[in-house]
Design an enzyme around this catalytic site. Sequence first.
Site, PDB file in Angstrom:
ATOM      1  N   ASP A 224       0.860  -1.184   0.000  1.00 44.98           N
ATOM      2  CA  ASP A 224       0.000   0.000   0.000  1.00 44.98           C
ATOM      3  C   ASP A 224       0.895   1.232   0.000  1.00 44.98           C
ATOM      4  O   ASP A 224       1.966   1.216   0.602  1.00 44.98           O
ATOM      5  CB  ASP A 224      -0.904   0.023   1.222  1.00 44.98           C
ATOM      6  CG  ASP A 224      -1.932   1.132   1.092  1.00 44.98           C
ATOM      7  OD1 ASP A 224      -2.842   0.991   0.259  1.00 44.98           O
ATOM      8  OD2 ASP A 224      -1.795   2.152   1.779  1.00 44.98           O
TER       9      ASP A 224
ATOM     10  N   GLU B 225       1.002   5.707   0.163  1.00 41.91           N
ATOM     11  CA  GLU B 225       0.327   6.997   0.342  1.00 41.91           C
ATOM     12  C   GLU B 225       0.976   7.959  -0.643  1.00 41.91           C
ATOM     13  O   GLU B 225       2.174   7.842  -0.942  1.00 41.91           O
ATOM     14  CB  GLU B 225       0.486   7.514   1.771  1.00 41.91           C
ATOM     15  CG  GLU B 225      -0.049   6.583   2.855  1.00 41.91           C
ATOM     16  CD  GLU B 225      -1.517   6.222   2.682  1.00 41.91           C
ATOM     17  OE1 GLU B 225      -2.269   7.043   2.143  1.00 41.91           O
ATOM     18  OE2 GLU B 225      -1.917   5.111   3.070  1.00 41.91           O
TER      19      GLU B 225
ATOM     20  N   HIS C 227      -5.340   5.118   6.647  1.00 42.39           N
ATOM     21  CA  HIS C 227      -4.692   5.912   5.613  1.00 42.39           C
ATOM     22  C   HIS C 227      -3.203   6.026   5.891  1.00 42.39           C
ATOM     23  O   HIS C 227      -2.581   7.018   5.527  1.00 42.39           O
ATOM     24  CB  HIS C 227      -5.338   7.297   5.448  1.00 42.39           C
ATOM     25  CG  HIS C 227      -6.724   7.216   4.890  1.00 42.39           C
ATOM     26  ND1 HIS C 227      -6.990   6.744   3.638  1.00 42.39           N
ATOM     27  CD2 HIS C 227      -7.921   7.513   5.425  1.00 42.39           C
ATOM     28  CE1 HIS C 227      -8.283   6.766   3.416  1.00 42.39           C
ATOM     29  NE2 HIS C 227      -8.880   7.215   4.485  1.00 42.39           N
TER      30      HIS C 227
ATOM     31  N   ASP D 204      -2.778  -0.306   6.334  1.00 41.33           N
ATOM     32  CA  ASP D 204      -3.560  -0.691   5.158  1.00 41.33           C
ATOM     33  C   ASP D 204      -3.051  -2.016   4.584  1.00 41.33           C
ATOM     34  O   ASP D 204      -3.827  -2.896   4.198  1.00 41.33           O
ATOM     35  CB  ASP D 204      -3.503   0.405   4.079  1.00 41.33           C
ATOM     36  CG  ASP D 204      -4.299   1.639   4.498  1.00 41.33           C
ATOM     37  OD1 ASP D 204      -4.689   1.715   5.678  1.00 41.33           O
ATOM     38  OD2 ASP D 204      -4.527   2.517   3.657  1.00 41.33           O
TER      39      ASP D 204
END
Length: 969
Positions: free
Chosen positions: A46, A48, A181, A186
């Site tokens: 994952d 960001e 987040h 995640d």
Amino acid sequence: MRVDCAELTRFIVPGTDSDVAEAYAALAERARTTVFGFEDEVVFVDIETTGFDPDRDAIIEIAALRAKGPEMLDRFHTMVDPGRPVPLEITKLTGIDDAMLAGAPGPEAAATDFARFAGGADIIAHNVSFDRGFLTRAAGTACFRGEWIDSLQLSLLALPRLSSHRLHDLALAFGATIPTHRATEDAEALAFLWRVMLCALEGLPPGLVAHIAQLAPGAEWPLRGTLAHIAGGSKRVPTFDLKETRRHRVTADKAESLLDAEGLECSCPPAEEIVSEFEADGIAGRMYQGFERRDEQARMATAVTEAFASGTHAAIEAGTGVGKSVAYLVPAARFALENKVSVGVATKTNSLADQLIYSELPALCEAMDEPLRYVSLKGYEHYPCLRKLERFASELGADAPECTIVTTATLLTWSAQSSWGDLDAMNIHWSRELRTQIAAAIPDCTHKRCRFFPNLCYLHGARRRAASSHIVVTNHALLFRDVVASGGILPPIRHWIVDEAHAAEAEARDQLTLAAGHMELAAVLTALHSRGRGGILEAVRRKMRSAPGEPGTLLAELVAAEEAITTAATLVNSLFDFVKDLGTVVADTGYDQCDVRITSQIREAGPWGPVASIGGSLARKLEAVLERGRSLVTLLEQAGPEFGDPRADLAGLLSRIADQLEGLTAVLSGESAEYVYWLELDRRRNVATERLIAARLDVGQVLAEEFFSRSHSIIFTSATIAAGDDFSHFVRGVGLDRLDEGAYTTLRLESSYDFDNQMAVFVPNDMAMPSTNGYLSDLESLLRQVHLAMGGSTLTLFTNRRDMDRLYQVLEPELETQGVSLIIQGKGVSRKRLRDEFLADEALSLFATKSFWEGFDAKGDTLRCVVVPRLPFGRPTDPLAQEREEREGRAAWARYALPEAVIELKQAAGRLIRSKSDTGCLVIADSRVLHKGYGRDFLAALPVKDIERLSSADTASEIGRRFGRPKPD
Ligand code: SF4
């Protein structure tokens, strides 16, 4: 471990079969303990980022886990310096700020490190194209050797009865680490949820997973390997048969059809008996814990009973809080049971229909002494056609896009897990074309020749159950389509409740509208025949090659049809090019899209000439297509059952062409005084959405002739159908005024809420008039002050999109620096998502257009202030308003535009107070309400008697004091 059922239940679509819901509830436990023999090492990742676009934005964090089955083997984590500041909204969302990224590697080095960590393992991410886009852009595609697999695709097809497949929601539903987040959490959640999905896949009917793994042979689909492994894991894979699967799922409904009330002597419970049902020990009282008797509710139920008993109609305005759905459901249910007939309930919005079907009717059933049957019935196109789905799945080829394969697979698993239901309940983002290819349609249903007919078919199953149901819930569109078709679509229902009746006239007009569109015509002709791209006629040719016998006449007819279609397709493009040019004859409003009423001046102007002549040629060519097509349908009928599918599809497409031809000829001739004609245009050259429209001007006349004449009693109800105490606008719109005296009654019931104490209305008295130069700057200043005073929970409903965009550009950054977040309705974000976002966060405020509040139910503190910048009069360019003004002169304004705007303002006010504990304020920033004579009509229609007229600054400080969010210490 079983999951928290309350959380899971929140995400299971209402109406899900209990065995399916139970199987979902056991998945989390199975995911922790099941070991699949085939599992290699995989990497869950994952990231960001600073935004959504890999070309403009950059990665700020990467986290990954290496796992083999349930065992975690290794972890990877790095912050990433994107080489630019982190936007404020990303910091708010993730908690990551510039200071946390100082000294971190840049995107290329970080992504390359991650690629080294992944090695040759497959990489799994939720909505993988996002992560893949950023990571491969940073490190180069070649660094990654494994497949990129999308867990979102697996979630959709393995868990088709979930209402959301967002990682966060899946984590809540199945008790995983709640994603925050931040990439690490995640990725951890994903690793667990992946195993939940594999277990769900394993629980699907035998053979189905293998069948899905073989869809679209030759097409690249990374998920295929996982599916094949799960399918191969079963000891013996039986062949999948959709009919057998449906047979296992569906239990035949043996209930007898109810009676047609036409010709029956219907009896009705006495009004006193119905009133007693609204006491604590009556039916309504038993429906809800803590039931409180409301006079208005009992009065409404009495009015419904009296109308049913006397065979008359009624228009009932029931303010918010009256509990109008229970007020009509109780007498309707008693009447239906007593007479063994159906009562229909038509709603405008899906949300109200769902509330009736999944909340109020189940509660009513429990509270009744007799068994009550009810059903939801929608238009054909809302149901999947299993015959089409089966064939569509079998014809998917190597060029099928991944999204089409996933949608097809999801439809198959959904059909295996859903006794009943419709396409709207599925969590799929449909392309219009794909939905059309799979949805049921009247002309191409093969009825008895179909192996799913009737009981295994979603559509005919629902229709059968409707025939034996006491309460049939449907939507306005289907009701009025049935009216326009003179019956046959719905069971013969003589008693109707039309809820959300403020929208009935417009919906009836939609159903009576004839139209021909660029996209619609191009799509239907391409579906028939398109050189090099197939089409139905190509499918017929292929079948002919494999069928024995002499093709002879069939082939000749096929060639002639193909020629006619090719010419028609050329004429379509040419016609709509000239239609687009007509945009130059009207003043530029600054918008790409515009409606142009076709007046006699336009028909006489030069640019209309080519439209009329090419349109005429196209009409003749479409007639030829229909003639050839119909002859082909007959020949295919004679050619044998192997041509059954293409024959049905051809018949369906011909019916769509016939509709388009009817619209085209109606607009070209422009002869009927019953219609208003206009063009829907888009000035952008690359957009092909032009349409020619012929809309019925007086819908009331048609309803009087076709609807009232065949119904015994129709109750129209809504929270807003009267302008003040005056029903005349509504009554005229739906045609009640054409009936004999005494044929209908009107009733206005005040809201059960204490509006004078729960709500305040402010009209700033120092604003410039909306037509003057100073207005926008006054509005800007008012909105700034109101938003700062409220601190969130404010909804501004614009009538003018340009005002909205302009003020948002100015105010959003300014308010953001002062801790107030403002979002805006716009392209790319669905209304539902925007609404959910707004309702979930009290600190948010929203700019939206006035149509936004349809189906908007904001209980509690998430909506405490509604600002109406201008009184909600319709567009001056609205062809319907223009036509009325031309025919009826100035009187048209008072007859239509004014009451419509008054009712709209009432609706805006009604959004604020949705429960007894709600409080809020309405700010009307249009000083016409103070200075124009008609302003009184608006103020008198509001449920609050004292209107506060203060300066803008005092308005803001007063609402801040009484309704604003408490400021953080
Ligand atoms: S009965 Fe008609 S709608 Fe139903 S699956 Fe068959 S063809 Fe489709």
